[in-house]
Design an enzyme around this catalytic site. Sequence first.
Site, PDB file in Angstrom:
ATOM      1  N   SER A 281      14.219 -25.979 -30.690  1.00  0.00           N
ATOM      2  CA  SER A 281      15.282 -26.664 -31.449  1.00  0.00           C
ATOM      3  C   SER A 281      15.769 -27.922 -30.766  1.00  0.00           C
ATOM      4  CB  SER A 281      16.484 -25.740 -31.646  1.00  0.00           C
ATOM      5  OG  SER A 281      16.208 -24.810 -32.635  1.00  0.00           O
TER       6      SER A 281
ATOM      7  N   THR B  54      19.698 -31.843 -29.951  1.00  0.00           N
ATOM      8  CA  THR B  54      19.038 -30.871 -30.830  1.00  0.00           C
ATOM      9  C   THR B  54      18.067 -31.543 -31.795  1.00  0.00           C
ATOM     10  OG1 THR B  54      19.530 -29.045 -32.356  1.00  0.00           O
ATOM     11  CG2 THR B  54      20.761 -31.050 -32.699  1.00  0.00           C
TER      12      THR B  54
ATOM     13  N   THR C 136      26.803 -24.450 -30.492  1.00  0.00           N
ATOM     14  CA  THR C 136      25.453 -24.266 -31.009  1.00  0.00           C
ATOM     15  C   THR C 136      25.565 -23.385 -32.247  1.00  0.00           C
ATOM     16  OG1 THR C 136      23.215 -23.467 -30.489  1.00  0.00           O
ATOM     17  CG2 THR C 136      25.037 -22.267 -29.510  1.00  0.00           C
ATOM     18  N   GLY C 137      24.532 -23.426 -33.085  1.00  0.00           N
ATOM     19  CA  GLY C 137      24.583 -22.627 -34.307  1.00  0.00           C
ATOM     20  C   GLY C 137      24.674 -23.500 -35.541  1.00  0.00           C
TER      21      GLY C 137
ATOM     22  N   THR D 137      19.769 -25.205 -29.653  1.00  0.00           N
ATOM     23  CA  THR D 137      20.398 -26.472 -29.253  1.00  0.00           C
ATOM     24  C   THR D 137      20.959 -26.357 -27.849  1.00  0.00           C
ATOM     25  OG1 THR D 137      21.069 -27.076 -31.478  1.00  0.00           O
ATOM     26  CG2 THR D 137      22.452 -27.922 -29.702  1.00  0.00           C
TER      27      THR D 137
ATOM     28  N   ARG E  26      19.454 -34.698 -43.096  1.00  0.00           N
ATOM     29  CA  ARG E  26      20.563 -33.800 -42.753  1.00  0.00           C
ATOM     30  C   ARG E  26      20.941 -33.967 -41.272  1.00  0.00           C
ATOM     31  NH1 ARG E  26      21.522 -29.647 -38.801  1.00  0.00           N
ATOM     32  NH2 ARG E  26      23.072 -28.210 -39.612  1.00  0.00           N
TER      33      ARG E  26
HETATM   34  C1  SD4 Z   1      22.721 -28.093 -36.047  1.00  0.00           C
HETATM   35  N1  SD4 Z   1      23.983 -27.050 -34.256  1.00  0.00           N
HETATM   36  O1  SD4 Z   1      22.010 -29.054 -36.251  1.00  0.00           O
HETATM   37  C2  SD4 Z   1      22.665 -27.421 -34.687  1.00  0.00           C
HETATM   38  C3  SD4 Z   1      21.754 -26.262 -34.859  1.00  0.00           C
HETATM   39  C4  SD4 Z   1      21.424 -25.561 -33.630  1.00  0.00           C
HETATM   40  O2  SD4 Z   1      19.553 -25.147 -32.371  1.00  0.00           O
HETATM   41  O3  SD4 Z   1      22.240 -25.072 -32.886  1.00  0.00           O
HETATM   42  N2  SD4 Z   1      20.130 -25.569 -33.435  1.00  0.00           N
HETATM   43  O4  SD4 Z   1      23.466 -27.610 -36.884  1.00  0.00           O
END
Ligand code: SD4
Length: 320
Positions: free
Chosen positions: A81, A200, A233-234, A182, A210
């Site tokens: 990621s 990320t 993260t997330g 991330t 996006r």
């Molecule tokens: C996102 N926070 O683009 C990031 C996603 C993530 O590893 O944590 N990816 O929304």
Amino acid sequence: MERRKFLSNTLLTSLGLSLLPSINNSDSFASTSRKPIVMSTWNHGLAANDAAWVVLSAGGRALDAVEQGVRVSEADPKVSSVGYGGAPDRDGNVTLDACIMDEEGNCGSVAFLEKIMHPISVARKVMEKTPYVMLTGDGALQFALANGFKEENLLTEEAKKAWLDWKKKQTELKIDKDHHDTIGMLAIDIKGNISGACTTSGLAYKMRGRVGDSPIIGAGLFLDNEVGGACATGKGEAVIKIAGSAMIVELMRNGKTPKEACKIAIERIAKKQKDCKDFQVGFLALNKSGEYGSYSLQKGFDYAVCFDKINKIYKSESFA
Ligand code: SD4
């Protein structure tokens, strides 16, 4: 620390034990200021912390430490990621988001950047060489090329294969334990200054264009040298909706511990976002005394902390 003690602690740490330091899982308390210290998201944070520690232990600046630290994840094809080897968007393009912030509140960010291995270093250049905070897409690429960065193919064969498999099934990917890593990193240097970085490739197989929380100052990363910092993260949309990292820093300013602050932010998401069972969010926070904490929405969020030469993984407590 003398060499023998360090070696025995390294051994104990690899066995999951440690005589040193007095850092406990989530919400450690320091009677005196604990520095230098660095923490970062997920298991690959260990290798990133190691690189940051090289800078910090030599008396270097937290800003240099976080940049050098997250570059390790950006260049690692196994980290799916972040940067090289990151999952592409649904059209097969790897598009990157990153931001960086220093102890004076300076910040720089790039979003929807393609073909550049180290978006964090481009973000730093935006911070240092332009009057702006954020550059996106073609403009960010143009700026990167003008500043000596080289175009590279970031889509590895492995990532391409996974994307082609996904295309056959066209399933909507959840941002669960398995589909994001991330890297967000926070560090305090020997002078007591804090900096942070976040980088990320974003949500796997996202719609082209996006952008998530990771390049957004206040969402994926925020810090104030008087208080501390936070990163996320997330699922980026969930983090943006509550201005997650900024909220956590303000909660710490008002007396919350790092873990309490992360927990309140997660509870806000759980309260306001009805689909919260379907995704993951994890926050890290570090205050100016070097106390750290974390909290996540779902189980399975790990993070790495390096202090006093001990670099180890902790499991975050979670809402669910
Ligand atoms: C996102 N926070 O683009 C990031 C996603 C993530 O590893 O944590 N990816 O929304």
